[in-house]
Design a protein around this motif. Sequence first.
Motif, PDB file in Angstrom:
ATOM      1  N   ALA A 329       5.419  -6.092  -3.313  1.00  0.00           N
ATOM      2  CA  ALA A 329       5.050  -5.008  -4.220  1.00  0.00           C
ATOM      3  C   ALA A 329       6.223  -4.061  -4.435  1.00  0.00           C
ATOM      4  CB  ALA A 329       3.844  -4.247  -3.668  1.00  0.00           C
ATOM      5  N   ALA A 330       7.005  -3.810  -3.382  1.00  0.00           N
ATOM      6  CA  ALA A 330       8.150  -2.909  -3.499  1.00  0.00           C
ATOM      7  C   ALA A 330       9.194  -3.464  -4.460  1.00  0.00           C
ATOM      8  CB  ALA A 330       8.762  -2.660  -2.117  1.00  0.00           C
ATOM      9  N   TYR A 331       9.477  -4.776  -4.399  1.00  0.00           N
ATOM     10  CA  TYR A 331      10.433  -5.366  -5.333  1.00  0.00           C
ATOM     11  C   TYR A 331       9.968  -5.170  -6.775  1.00  0.00           C
ATOM     12  CZ  TYR A 331      12.114  -7.974  -1.208  1.00  0.00           C
ATOM     13  OH  TYR A 331      12.585  -8.337   0.019  1.00  0.00           O
ATOM     14  N   ASP A 332       8.682  -5.362  -6.997  1.00  0.00           N
ATOM     15  CA  ASP A 332       8.145  -5.216  -8.342  1.00  0.00           C
ATOM     16  C   ASP A 332       8.315  -3.779  -8.837  1.00  0.00           C
ATOM     17  OD1 ASP A 332       6.669  -6.496 -10.565  1.00  0.00           O
ATOM     18  OD2 ASP A 332       5.092  -5.070 -10.038  1.00  0.00           O
ATOM     19  N   HIS A 333       8.046  -2.820  -7.962  1.00  0.00           N
ATOM     20  CA  HIS A 333       8.246  -1.418  -8.332  1.00  0.00           C
ATOM     21  C   HIS A 333       9.726  -1.105  -8.563  1.00  0.00           C
ATOM     22  CE1 HIS A 333       4.204   0.135  -8.001  1.00  0.00           C
ATOM     23  NE2 HIS A 333       4.053  -0.399  -6.803  1.00  0.00           N
ATOM     24  N   GLN A 420     -15.498  -5.078   3.590  1.00  0.00           N
ATOM     25  CA  GLN A 420     -14.442  -4.150   3.971  1.00  0.00           C
ATOM     26  C   GLN A 420     -13.062  -4.651   3.552  1.00  0.00           C
ATOM     27  OE1 GLN A 420     -14.599  -2.499   7.944  1.00  0.00           O
ATOM     28  NE2 GLN A 420     -16.827  -2.717   8.040  1.00  0.00           N
ATOM     29  N   VAL A 421     -12.844  -5.963   3.628  1.00  0.00           N
ATOM     30  CA  VAL A 421     -11.574  -6.534   3.174  1.00  0.00           C
ATOM     31  C   VAL A 421     -11.388  -6.279   1.683  1.00  0.00           C
ATOM     32  CG1 VAL A 421     -10.332  -8.694   2.759  1.00  0.00           C
ATOM     33  CG2 VAL A 421     -11.390  -8.276   4.989  1.00  0.00           C
ATOM     34  N   VAL A 422     -12.410  -6.599   0.910  1.00  0.00           N
ATOM     35  CA  VAL A 422     -12.306  -6.437  -0.545  1.00  0.00           C
ATOM     36  C   VAL A 422     -12.108  -4.970  -0.906  1.00  0.00           C
ATOM     37  CG1 VAL A 422     -13.558  -6.660  -2.717  1.00  0.00           C
ATOM     38  CG2 VAL A 422     -13.591  -8.539  -1.047  1.00  0.00           C
ATOM     39  N   THR A 423     -12.839  -4.085  -0.246  1.00  0.00           N
ATOM     40  CA  THR A 423     -12.707  -2.655  -0.531  1.00  0.00           C
ATOM     41  C   THR A 423     -11.282  -2.167  -0.273  1.00  0.00           C
ATOM     42  OG1 THR A 423     -15.037  -2.257   0.005  1.00  0.00           O
ATOM     43  CG2 THR A 423     -13.564  -0.363   0.068  1.00  0.00           C
ATOM     44  N   ALA A 424     -10.719  -2.574   0.859  1.00  0.00           N
ATOM     45  CA  ALA A 424      -9.359  -2.154   1.202  1.00  0.00           C
ATOM     46  C   ALA A 424      -8.338  -2.720   0.230  1.00  0.00           C
ATOM     47  CB  ALA A 424      -9.029  -2.594   2.627  1.00  0.00           C
ATOM     48  N   ASP A 425      -8.498  -3.993  -0.128  1.00  0.00           N
ATOM     49  CA  ASP A 425      -7.511  -4.614  -1.000  1.00  0.00           C
ATOM     50  C   ASP A 425      -7.569  -4.057  -2.415  1.00  0.00           C
ATOM     51  OD1 ASP A 425      -6.390  -6.120   0.977  1.00  0.00           O
ATOM     52  OD2 ASP A 425      -7.550  -7.929   0.545  1.00  0.00           O
ATOM     53  N   VAL A 426      -8.778  -3.791  -2.907  1.00  0.00           N
ATOM     54  CA  VAL A 426      -8.894  -3.193  -4.234  1.00  0.00           C
ATOM     55  C   VAL A 426      -8.204  -1.832  -4.256  1.00  0.00           C
ATOM     56  CG1 VAL A 426     -10.519  -2.176  -5.884  1.00  0.00           C
ATOM     57  CG2 VAL A 426     -10.958  -4.448  -4.932  1.00  0.00           C
ATOM     58  N   ALA A 427      -8.396  -1.061  -3.209  1.00  0.00           N
ATOM     59  CA  ALA A 427      -7.754   0.253  -3.134  1.00  0.00           C
ATOM     60  C   ALA A 427      -6.236   0.127  -3.084  1.00  0.00           C
ATOM     61  CB  ALA A 427      -8.271   1.014  -1.916  1.00  0.00           C
ATOM     62  N   ASN A 428      -5.720  -0.852  -2.325  1.00  0.00           N
ATOM     63  CA  ASN A 428      -4.277  -1.015  -2.211  1.00  0.00           C
ATOM     64  C   ASN A 428      -3.654  -1.540  -3.494  1.00  0.00           C
ATOM     65  OD1 ASN A 428      -3.649  -0.066   0.413  1.00  0.00           O
ATOM     66  ND2 ASN A 428      -4.548  -1.910   1.309  1.00  0.00           N
ATOM     67  N   VAL A 429      -4.355  -2.424  -4.193  1.00  0.00           N
ATOM     68  CA  VAL A 429      -3.857  -2.886  -5.491  1.00  0.00           C
ATOM     69  C   VAL A 429      -3.812  -1.717  -6.467  1.00  0.00           C
ATOM     70  CG1 VAL A 429      -4.379  -4.321  -7.501  1.00  0.00           C
ATOM     71  CG2 VAL A 429      -4.557  -5.289  -5.199  1.00  0.00           C
ATOM     72  N   GLY A 432      -0.944   0.501  -5.814  1.00  0.00           N
ATOM     73  CA  GLY A 432       0.361  -0.096  -6.055  1.00  0.00           C
ATOM     74  C   GLY A 432       1.047  -0.641  -4.829  1.00  0.00           C
ATOM     75  N   TYR A 433       0.348  -0.707  -3.705  1.00  0.00           N
ATOM     76  CA  TYR A 433       0.945  -1.190  -2.458  1.00  0.00           C
ATOM     77  C   TYR A 433       0.760  -2.692  -2.252  1.00  0.00           C
ATOM     78  CZ  TYR A 433       0.257   3.813  -1.503  1.00  0.00           C
ATOM     79  OH  TYR A 433       0.221   5.183  -1.578  1.00  0.00           O
ATOM     80  N   LEU A 434      -0.055  -3.310  -3.048  1.00  0.00           N
ATOM     81  CA  LEU A 434      -0.406  -4.728  -2.882  1.00  0.00           C
ATOM     82  C   LEU A 434      -0.513  -5.355  -4.265  1.00  0.00           C
ATOM     83  CD1 LEU A 434      -1.403  -6.920  -0.766  1.00  0.00           C
ATOM     84  CD2 LEU A 434      -3.732  -6.155  -1.325  1.00  0.00           C
ATOM     85  N   LEU A 435       0.060  -6.545  -4.409  1.00  0.00           N
ATOM     86  CA  LEU A 435      -0.041  -7.265  -5.682  1.00  0.00           C
ATOM     87  C   LEU A 435      -1.364  -8.018  -5.754  1.00  0.00           C
ATOM     88  CD1 LEU A 435       3.607  -8.643  -5.946  1.00  0.00           C
ATOM     89  CD2 LEU A 435       2.619  -6.654  -7.112  1.00  0.00           C
TER      90      LEU A 435
END
Length: 453
Positions: A329-333, A420-429, A432-435
């Motif tokens: 994600a950092a490279y993309d940013h 809980q996994v989906v909730t966390a990943d949606v928030a991170n996407v 901008g921390y997760l692709l």
Amino acid sequence: MSPSPWRRLGLVAAVLGLLVPTSVPASASAPAGPAPRVVGPLPGTVPGDRLADRIEDTYPFFSTPDDLAAAGYVEQEFHVSGAADGWAGNGTKVATGVPYATRVVVRRPAHARDFNGTALVEWQNVTAGYDLDALWNAESVVRAGYAWVGVSAQRVGVDQLRAWSPARYGGLDVTGGGRFTADELSYDVFTQAGRAVESGAVTGGLRPRTVLAIGASQSAARMTVLYDRVLPQQQPVFDGYGFVVGTAPTRAGAEPVFQVQSETDVRSATRPADTDRFRRWEVAGAAHSGYEGQAYRVPISERDLGDAPQYDCDRPPFSRVPMHHVTAAAYDHLRRWVERGTPPPTARPLEFEPDGVTKKRDALGLALGGIRLSQVTAPRALNTGDNTGETFCRLFGTHVPFDAATLARLYPHRGDYLHQVVTADVANVHAGYLLPADARQNLADALAVGGRR
């Protein structure tokens, strides 16, 4: 898309040697710095015999076992040579025009249509005594269409290559014939390799729109010296810099700087502030050198070194928090920061106790604060950045799976874990921390284990 405003224009590469496959159009503008001589791609691929007397019967050291051909990628190796200036760590020039010869390894799309226009140029890490492409991750690189280039800039790595295959690497030298053994030439060697990337001389004629310098750990420290003390005395080569699990510059330069730290590397509550040219992310639960890199390198070490190192750490090693998801994600940013002027999002830092050196932890032992991937917010194991023991154990972090009773307490109802996994990943996407593609992989991994709870 137009080049970044700090990108110098019109570099003419000196592409020499019978093995160079593609000519690169010359520009009418004057070159901004010395253009290296490029020979390659060198013959030989795995499973060649590295003990043979002919270069064509050898292969690139630590050649990737990833099936690049199936992904439309190629791996190629080149020799790059020229005359480099030497620099002390304080930025004092100590030599001018010293001959050098080194190698670069390139993994790139086979066809221009699949190239996203960005090259990631990695300063190879030599802490283990040989070159490691510490930041190579086939999944994210291929998915995005990057060209990845690994540069052997330091004496330790080049000397090991010479011993490993005299036929392939015997002519390499980054010490000026032994006169500069403290890597004084490494800064110019790296930037000249960057010019060979920019010109297309080592990328099959692909001319990148954006060239990013990346380095991990010791390599990040070398790049810090380059950025802080050497770069102000040179014309720029790279458009942006990524410093991973290591130091980062303190100088405010034109080129944006992105620092990504694992939990291991954050040892004090004192840290630099974000600015319009600097971003720092800290990843809870991640290790300086975690499971993903270890699993990737074990078979390569067995193939090329005869054995893989074993470690006797005080706690079970290798955090499985996927640090590489955050660096992707950092490279993309960083690419968009360079090309569009769009700064990356800020991120919450890790939390410390009042003493400023002890990390705050929850009841499970997980670090508080930082970027919190689903492996931390919906844990099935204790993953930390801390460990102790022999040699490199302090860099590996910890991974201790929870027992059945703990999992039952954390996820009392069927579907709780997956939710809980989906909730966390949606928030991170969204943050901008997760692709998105890595979020989908997390979901697949969660489905593989989460149906039990």
